[in-house]
Design an enzyme around this catalytic site. Structure first.
Site, PDB file in Angstrom:
ATOM      1  N   SER A 155       4.953 -11.324  -0.613  1.00 41.86           N
ATOM      2  CA  SER A 155       6.415 -10.346   0.281  1.00 41.86           C
ATOM      3  C   SER A 155       7.498 -10.929   0.837  1.00 41.86           C
ATOM      4  O   SER A 155       8.577 -11.099   0.404  1.00 41.86           O
ATOM      5  CB  SER A 155       4.959  -9.939   0.938  1.00 41.86           C
ATOM      6  OG  SER A 155       6.065  -8.403   1.971  1.00 41.86           O
ATOM      7  N   ASP A 180       1.792  -1.686  -6.343  1.00 41.09           N
ATOM      8  CA  ASP A 180       1.797  -1.804  -4.648  1.00 41.09           C
ATOM      9  C   ASP A 180       2.273  -0.529  -4.311  1.00 41.09           C
ATOM     10  O   ASP A 180       3.757  -0.252  -4.507  1.00 41.09           O
ATOM     11  CB  ASP A 180       2.860  -3.444  -4.776  1.00 41.09           C
ATOM     12  CG  ASP A 180       3.183  -3.942  -3.546  1.00 41.09           C
ATOM     13  OD1 ASP A 180       3.007  -3.163  -2.305  1.00 41.09           O
ATOM     14  OD2 ASP A 180       3.199  -5.156  -3.672  1.00 41.09           O
ATOM     15  N   HIS A 240      -0.461  -3.864  -2.023  1.00 45.31           N
ATOM     16  CA  HIS A 240       0.345  -5.141  -1.552  1.00 45.31           C
ATOM     17  C   HIS A 240      -0.408  -6.567  -1.131  1.00 45.31           C
ATOM     18  O   HIS A 240       0.613  -7.095  -1.496  1.00 45.31           O
ATOM     19  CB  HIS A 240       1.275  -4.425  -0.717  1.00 45.31           C
ATOM     20  CG  HIS A 240       2.209  -5.306  -0.572  1.00 45.31           C
ATOM     21  ND1 HIS A 240       3.181  -5.830  -0.993  1.00 45.31           N
ATOM     22  CD2 HIS A 240       2.600  -5.858   1.074  1.00 45.31           C
ATOM     23  CE1 HIS A 240       4.373  -6.416  -0.474  1.00 45.31           C
ATOM     24  NE2 HIS A 240       3.481  -6.734   1.304  1.00 45.31           N
TER      25      HIS A 240
END
Length: 381
Positions: free
Chosen positions: A229, A316, A355
């Site tokens: 991320s 995601d 995610h």
């Protein structure tokens, strides 16, 4: 006869007065009743009007707040920086980062390193799971010496919010440790129990310091960098710098990456309610740039020369899948990767990895083994 007549006359007189009072009460009765009814409460139409008035007030307040927030962010760019880093969100709460064993990591040591003056960062080092018995009761020196063993090392750079003790992060450490890797991770300055003020430059420097610390102890063992991320932005910043000084890592792994922070901010679910607000870029994106925050993965990959693996789940909700694929389409043809393999691995939305749950994939060990085990250059997806 007079004596008997007088009481009767008095009685008739009293009865007459009582009848008079009753007649007066009857005459007043409707007025009193009417007065009593009018004081008991508003009519239904009046009550509906009061509810509508309150709703209008609430709607005006919400609308005022909706309009005020963009101006507040524009005037105070630091707010936008805090929303990107979210370092003040410490989840899970009430854990002692000095005791990784409390999170089920009983073969992990907690260190503290000092990248710069007035900056201290907390580090966890998890040894390969096959050593967990030998690791019991060992001190920091034993763990540092273990880095020189014949096991590869992964430097893990986490995303925003939370700490190095986040649940999904701990689960990934366990998976990687079970596959025979050392896992070294840390909290950037301003996160967890690390001391300092967050910034893109500072986060990148912290990562560089930990990488150099590992290389000083790991001998010829492979060192891989894994970013997740927001950590992918730190990872590409770091690896670009390492390549420029000709000390690249053995591979770069990007999990749920974006192209750059402006595109990610525009695609983030939190921005949905403002995405079509007039002047969205000026109000929300320009303050990010003016704060010195870029995390330009799309530019960095053009200057990286090492194997690259991109992992992204189709479902995601935080970093859209298309941003990860777009980053791959930029990296794959880049001249800097002409001698190295670049691979993109999507995870179908039916798997529900979203995610941060790619670590659950039973295919992950095979993907890592095949990618990190190969030496010939190739581009595949």
């Amino acid at each position: 006869m007079r004596k008997r007549t007088e009481p009767v006359a008095l009685e008739h007189e009293r009865c007459g007065r009582q009848r008079g009072r009753r007649q007066t009460l009857r005459a007043l009765g409707p007025t009193r009743t009417s007065s009593s009814c009018s004081a008991s409460g508003p009519t239904p139409s009046a009550r509906a009007g009061g509810v509508w008035l309150r709703l209008r007030k609430i709607l005006f307040c919400v609308l005022g707040l909706y309009i005020a927030i963009p101006f507040l962010i524009k005037l105070c760019p630091g707010i936008q920086a805090k929303l990107i880093f979210l370092n003040f969100v410490r989840v899970p709460y009430f854990i002692d980062l000095k005791k990784p064993q409390d999170q089920g990591l009983n073969h992990t040591c907690n260190y503290y390193l000092q990248p710069e003056e007035d900056v201290t960062i907390g580090v966890w080092h998890t040894v390969p799971a096959v050593w967990w018995k030998n690791a019991q009761g060992k001190d920091q020196m034993w763990y540092e010496d273990a880095l020189a063993s014949s096991h590869p090392i992964i430097l893990y750079l986490h995303g925003n919010a939370g700490t190095r003790g986040g649940d999904h992060r701990v689960e990934l450490y366990k998976v990687l440790s079970s596959l025979g890797y050392h896992v070294v991770t840390f909290d950037y300055r301003g996160w967890g129990d690390s001391v300092g003020t967050p910034s893109e430059r500072g986060m990148t420097y912290d990562a560089l310091h930990v990488f150099d610390w590992i290389k000083a102890r790991s001998g010829d063992n492979p060192v891989y960098i894994w970013g997740h991320s927001l950590g992918t932005g730190v990872a590409t910043n770091l690896v670009r710098r390492l390549c420029e000084r000709e000390t690249p890592p053995d591979a770069l792994i990007l999990e749920s990456p974006f192209t750059n922070i402006r595109e990610e901010a525009k695609s983030h679910p939190f921005s949905v309610i403002y995405r079509y607000f007039p002047g969205f870029d000026w109000f929300f994106l320009d303050p990010i740039t003016s704060s010195g925050i870029k995390f330009a993965n799309d530019e960095n990959v053009k200057h990286i020369s090492c194997p690259l693996l991109i992992l992204h789940a189709e479902d995601d909700p935080v970093v859209p899948f298309q941003l990860g694929r777009k980053l791959y389409s930029i990296a794959a043809p880049a001249r800097s990767f002409r001698d190295f393999k670049v691979q993109f691995v999507p995870f179908h939305s039916d798997l529900g990895y979203r995610h941060k749950y790619i670590y659950k994939s039973p295919e992950l060990p095979r993907i890592l083994r095949e990618f990190l085990g190969k030496s010939e250059p190739e581009h595949q997806h």
